[in-house]
Design a protein around this motif. Structure first.
Motif, PDB file in Angstrom:
ATOM      1  N   ARG A 239      89.660  55.984  20.071  1.00 33.93           N
ATOM      2  CA  ARG A 239      88.241  56.388  20.174  1.00 33.93           C
ATOM      3  C   ARG A 239      87.562  56.303  18.814  1.00 33.93           C
ATOM      4  O   ARG A 239      86.446  55.826  18.685  1.00 33.93           O
TER       5      ARG A 239
ATOM      6  N   LYS B 240      84.380  53.908  17.844  1.00 35.99           N
ATOM      7  CA  LYS B 240      83.116  54.446  17.301  1.00 35.99           C
ATOM      8  C   LYS B 240      82.833  53.838  15.927  1.00 35.99           C
ATOM      9  O   LYS B 240      81.689  53.553  15.587  1.00 35.99           O
TER      10      LYS B 240
ATOM     11  N   SER C 190      79.557  51.818  14.964  1.00 35.19           N
ATOM     12  CA  SER C 190      78.734  52.260  13.828  1.00 35.19           C
ATOM     13  C   SER C 190      78.556  51.123  12.830  1.00 35.19           C
ATOM     14  O   SER C 190      77.453  50.883  12.324  1.00 35.19           O
TER      15      SER C 190
ATOM     16  N   GLY D 284      72.614  57.965  15.021  1.00 39.48           N
ATOM     17  CA  GLY D 284      73.274  58.293  16.298  1.00 39.48           C
ATOM     18  C   GLY D 284      74.739  57.890  16.313  1.00 39.48           C
ATOM     19  O   GLY D 284      75.627  58.702  16.623  1.00 39.48           O
ATOM     20  N   THR D 285      74.978  56.626  15.965  1.00 39.80           N
ATOM     21  CA  THR D 285      76.367  56.133  16.003  1.00 39.80           C
ATOM     22  C   THR D 285      77.229  56.817  14.944  1.00 39.80           C
ATOM     23  O   THR D 285      78.407  57.085  15.166  1.00 39.80           O
TER      24      THR D 285
ATOM     25  N   LYS E 236      76.838  59.846  13.857  1.00 46.71           N
ATOM     26  CA  LYS E 236      77.122  61.203  14.342  1.00 46.71           C
ATOM     27  C   LYS E 236      78.307  61.160  15.314  1.00 46.71           C
ATOM     28  O   LYS E 236      79.228  61.976  15.231  1.00 46.71           O
ATOM     29  N   GLU E 237      78.265  60.176  16.231  1.00 48.38           N
ATOM     30  CA  GLU E 237      79.360  60.030  17.212  1.00 48.38           C
ATOM     31  C   GLU E 237      80.700  59.775  16.509  1.00 48.38           C
ATOM     32  O   GLU E 237      81.735  60.313  16.898  1.00 48.38           O
TER      33      GLU E 237
ATOM     34  N   VAL F 103      81.984  63.008  14.971  1.00 44.43           N
ATOM     35  CA  VAL F 103      82.537  63.906  16.008  1.00 44.43           C
ATOM     36  C   VAL F 103      83.954  63.459  16.369  1.00 44.43           C
ATOM     37  O   VAL F 103      84.888  64.268  16.424  1.00 44.43           O
ATOM     38  N   ALA F 104      84.106  62.137  16.603  1.00 41.28           N
ATOM     39  CA  ALA F 104      85.425  61.596  16.975  1.00 41.28           C
ATOM     40  C   ALA F 104      86.449  61.835  15.866  1.00 41.28           C
ATOM     41  O   ALA F 104      87.600  62.199  16.130  1.00 41.28           O
TER      42      ALA F 104
END
Lengths: 242, 386
Positions: free
Chosen positions: B12, B16, B20, B76-77, B79-80, B83-84
């Motif tokens: 994951r 991501k 990104s 956005g990317t 941030k994702e 998180v991952a």
């Protein structure tokens, strides 16, 4: 204590078995034997078979004349066969191969194992005579290709070439290859192959009968005490031990 | 399975990260295009002596930048991805607890011994410069030479073998022939066999035969089959690679022989094939997970753990880490053998197999340990390995 009792019980069983064995006296036995009829012609055939198979050509010829028993193969071929055998036994393998081919070229063509063993014997003779380089050349040219095709040939070849690793072969683990017994073994194999090619059994029948006699006696020993033949050379009946 | 969960989390993160990266690249490309377009406009104005309002051009560029909005595009990317990454870190911490201090005791280790073990490991691996440097840093340079000396000889031999030169190895083997024979090693024959093949490979059958008579024949009583095979090679001089013995030319034979030599060399030195440090670490890696698990469960009882006489949980080690000396059964007074091995009973005492079978009436009855009040079930006894 229990072990002692066990010993006594076993001894008692042995005695009981001995007591239960049937005892056959000499008179009874000789009477039984005299009741068995064997034809003279059969005896003569057995003797002739032995002389022919073992290669006693002169004896076979005389026996034929005296007894009128006809051999089952041409006696002239025995002379040739014995010449081959003698050549191998005296270490003259090339001569033996030539003689076998004169006798019947198919023998070696159809029996690769025999041909290999003759070639192996030839290699042994070269090693025996100290012709190291010649031995290696011969083995490389004649035997190595057969070794590549057949694993058991390769192993026998390795054993033979291993003789060369020892300057003093008396201490060599494969030294028996240089014994006379090895020549006799090869000679016997050639002899058997020639006999087979002549549609003749490779072993005489007389020794087989004697083996059967000994075997039957051993089995009878378990059931009875009887006059035994202990010495085959004299065939004397010996009284049973009571 | 724990590892599959970790792999999924890692996948994951990489997904991501790629997303990104491509978004960022996209934004940069758009900005570059706008700048290049403005530069072209300025360039053409210069060439044609055409009056140009630079302020207007730059304002237009600024407006197009606002329209592209690279920051919000990347935010956005990114941030994702963060998180991952955070989740992945937590997952790693959960499964691979980096704090192993919970599972070991605070024991005063003699620094000198520890230094010796570490230096021995370096020398054992042939890392002589590192070993020397380490010993001088810890202030024990004088013992370095003594520790290093035998391994230097070993690595000189191994280096020569890498260059397919067996002379040093053969010299070592002839010097230590008696000791090697006593330990039941056939390395001397293996070295001579390799040298014989090498001589034969160089094309001299006569020389190879002479070598066999000199060096192979003494092994006839115990290794005749090997000698026969080697002598068979003489019949394929110059074409050994196309012979039934082509396997003798495999480069892996040199590696195996080098490994065997190292094993025997260490054996004669009274050392193990692997350095004590590497054995300890390898065994520790096996033991650590159950101990960490236990300590997590017993989180509040650290002091108890410090004072325990034996491990609180059963720990299974592979056979290579099971070392036992010669064992004499206290019941039968006989030395253990392969057929009658020592067996560990559930109480921790050891008897040989025959004694256990006798006392348990061929594993049909529970019996009392001769040393303690424990009832022993023969089926639960474990074999110990030498």
């Amino acid at each position: 204590m229990s072990l002692f009792l066990l010993e006594i019980r076993q001894l008692a069983e042995i005695e009981a078995m001995a007591a239960s064995k049937k005892l056959i006296t000499r008179e009874e036995w000789e009477k039984k034997l005299s009741d068995v009829k064997i034809r003279k012609e059969d005896m003569n055939k057995l003797v002739m078979n032995f002389l022919v198979t073992e290669g006693y050509v002169e004896a076979a010829e005389k026996f034929r004349m005296e007894s009128g028993t006809e051999p089952d193969i041409d006696l002239a071929t025995i002379t040739d066969r014995m010449a081959v055998k003698k050549a191998v036994q005296s270490g003259n393998v090339e001569d033996a191969i030539e003689k076998v081919n004169d006798l019947n070229p198919e023998i070696l063509d159809t029996n690769p194992q025999l041909f290999f063993h003759l070639q192996q014997q030839r290699l042994i003779e070269l090693i025996r005579n100290g012709k190291v380089e010649e031995a290696l050349e011969f083995a490389q040219e004649e035997l190595a290709p057969r070794g590549e095709e057949n694993q058991s040939f390769l192993e026998e070849l390795e054993r033979t070439v291993a003789l060369l690793a020892f300057e003093d072969v008396s201490n060599c683990p494969v030294g028996e290859l240089l014994d006379i017994s090895q020549r006799l073994k090869t000679a016997s194999e050639v002899n058997a192959a020639i006999l087979t090619s002549q549609s003749h059994e490779k072993d005489p029948k007389l020794p087989s009968l004697l083996k059967m006699l000994l075997c039957a006696q051993n089995q009878l020993d378990e059931k009875a005490a009887y006059p035994r033949v202990n010495d085959l050379s004299t065939a004397t009946l010996e009284d049973p031990a009571v | 399975m724990e590892l599959s969960t970790i792999k999924d989390a890692f996948d994951r993160v990489t997904k991501k990260q790629k997303l990104s990266c491509s978004k960022t690249q996209e934004a940069i490309d758009q900005i570059r295009q706008e700048i290049e377009s403005v530069l072209d406009t300025l360039q053409s104005a210069n060439n044609t002596d055409h009056e140009l309002d630079y302020k207007t051009v730059l304002n237009e560029l600024k407006a197009s930048f606002l329209l592209i909005a690279p920051l919000s595009q990347m935010e956005g990317t990114q941030k994702e991805l963060n998180v991952a990454l955070t989740k992945y870190g937590k997952l790693l911490e959960k499964h691979f607890n980096p704090d192993i201090s919970k599972a070991y005791r605070n024991i005063d280790i003699d620094r000198h011994t520890l230094n010796q073990i570490i230096a021995n490991h370096f020398y054992h691996q042939g890392l002589f410069e590192i070993g020397d440097h380490f010993m001088s840093v810890v202030g024990e340079p004088e013992s370095a030479a003594i520790m290093k000396f035998p391994f230097v000889e070993m690595y000189q031999i191994l280096e020569a073998m890498q260059n397919q030169n067996l002379e040093p190895a053969l010299n070592w083997a002839s010097t230590n022939g008696d000791k090697l024979a006593q330990s039941g090693s056939d390395i001397v024959l293996k070295l001579h066999s390799m040298q014989f093949v090498k001589v034969l490979q160089n094309g001299s059958r006569e020389e190879a035969l002479h070598y066999a008579r000199m060096h192979l024949s003494p092994f006839a009583t115990s290794h005749m089959t090997d000698i026969q095979k080697l002598m068979g090679c003489l019949l394929w001089t110059g074409k050994l690679d196309r012979s039934p013995y082509h396997a003798l030319l495999s480069p892996s034979n040199w590696d195996k022989l080098a490994e065997e030599l190292k094993r025997q060399f260490c054996n004669l030195l009274g050392q193990s094939y692997n350095s004590p440090l590497s054995v300890t670490v390898a065994a520790g890696v096996q033991v650590l997970p159950p101990l960490l698990k236990f300590m997590n469960v017993m989180a509040g009882k650290k002091n108890e753990w410090q004072s325990m006489n034996q491990l609180p949980v059963p720990v299974e080690l592979d056979r290579e880490f099971q070392f036992h000396s010669i064992f004499v059964c206290p019941v039968s007074k006989e030395q253990a053998t392969e057929d009658n091995p020592p067996m560990l009973m559930s109480c921790g005492h050891v008897l040989c197999k025959q004694s256990i079978l006798k006392m348990s009436k061929n594993s049909t009855k529970v019996f009392k340990c001769p040393y303690c009040p424990f009832d022993i079930d023969a089926a639960q006894c474990k074999q110990l390995y030498f």
